[in-house]
Write a protein that holds these residues in place. Structure first.
Motif, PDB file in Angstrom:
ATOM      1  N   THR A 142       0.833  -1.204   0.000  1.00  0.00           N
ATOM      2  CA  THR A 142       0.000   0.000   0.000  1.00  0.00           C
ATOM      3  C   THR A 142       0.868   1.255   0.000  1.00  0.00           C
ATOM      4  OG1 THR A 142      -1.710  -1.166   1.224  1.00  0.00           O
ATOM      5  CG2 THR A 142      -1.817   1.236   1.256  1.00  0.00           C
ATOM      6  N   THR A 143       1.979   1.207   0.698  1.00  0.00           N
ATOM      7  CA  THR A 143       2.851   2.369   0.864  1.00  0.00           C
ATOM      8  C   THR A 143       4.047   2.357  -0.074  1.00  0.00           C
ATOM      9  OG1 THR A 143       2.211   2.452   3.191  1.00  0.00           O
ATOM     10  CG2 THR A 143       4.186   3.678   2.577  1.00  0.00           C
ATOM     11  N   ALA A 165       6.232   0.957  -3.483  1.00  0.00           N
ATOM     12  CA  ALA A 165       6.256   0.311  -4.799  1.00  0.00           C
ATOM     13  C   ALA A 165       7.213  -0.866  -4.769  1.00  0.00           C
ATOM     14  CB  ALA A 165       6.665   1.319  -5.868  1.00  0.00           C
ATOM     15  N   ARG A 175       5.389   4.408  -3.078  1.00  0.00           N
ATOM     16  CA  ARG A 175       4.375   4.326  -4.132  1.00  0.00           C
ATOM     17  C   ARG A 175       3.898   5.747  -4.427  1.00  0.00           C
ATOM     18  NH1 ARG A 175       2.235   0.521  -6.390  1.00  0.00           N
ATOM     19  NH2 ARG A 175       2.714  -1.115  -4.912  1.00  0.00           N
ATOM     20  N   GLY A 176       3.710   6.072  -5.649  1.00  0.00           N
ATOM     21  CA  GLY A 176       3.205   7.393  -6.020  1.00  0.00           C
ATOM     22  C   GLY A 176       4.305   8.367  -6.388  1.00  0.00           C
ATOM     23  N   THR A 177       5.261   8.605  -5.484  1.00  0.00           N
ATOM     24  CA  THR A 177       6.322   9.579  -5.760  1.00  0.00           C
ATOM     25  C   THR A 177       7.567   8.947  -6.359  1.00  0.00           C
ATOM     26  OG1 THR A 177       7.369   9.374  -3.589  1.00  0.00           O
ATOM     27  CG2 THR A 177       5.558  10.983  -3.802  1.00  0.00           C
TER      28      THR A 177
END
Length: 99
Positions: free
Chosen positions: A7-8, A10, A31-33
């Motif tokens: 969830t947090t 990658a 994840r995301g950044t």
């Protein structure tokens, strides 16, 4: 974190970069950044073992002070309490993350 790693992160390297007696450090990617970070993790079972050991130490200090009153002047229970408090602070990784 209270949630699944996926969830947090990658990615999360299973092999630690470094390890010590209480915790180990792993490389991960958010994840995301996509930001590369390091994550400090308490080793499995260490916290429970330390808490049990500290409870035993406190009981031993109380017993020793009861059977050998001369030991009260060095306050074994106080020493055990200080060690307990320092260990609990060491196990609380949220405080370290805030600094």
């Amino acid at each position: 974190l209270g949630r699944r790693l996926s969830t947090t992160f990658a990615s999360f390297d299973r092999e630690p970069l470094a390890t010590a007696s209480v915790a180990q450090v792993h490389a991960a990617t958010l994840r995301g950044t996509g930001e590369r970070v390091v994550v400090k993790v308490i080793k499995p079972g260490v916290a429970d073992s330390l808490i049990a050991d500290l409870a035993f130490l406190n009981g031993a200090a109380r017993l020793l002070e009861a059977v050998a009153p001369e030991t009260k002047r060095i306050s074994l229970r106080s020493v055990a309490a200080q060690l307990r408090d320092a260990t609990r602070r060491e196990l609380d990784l949220t405080k370290e993350a805030e600094s």
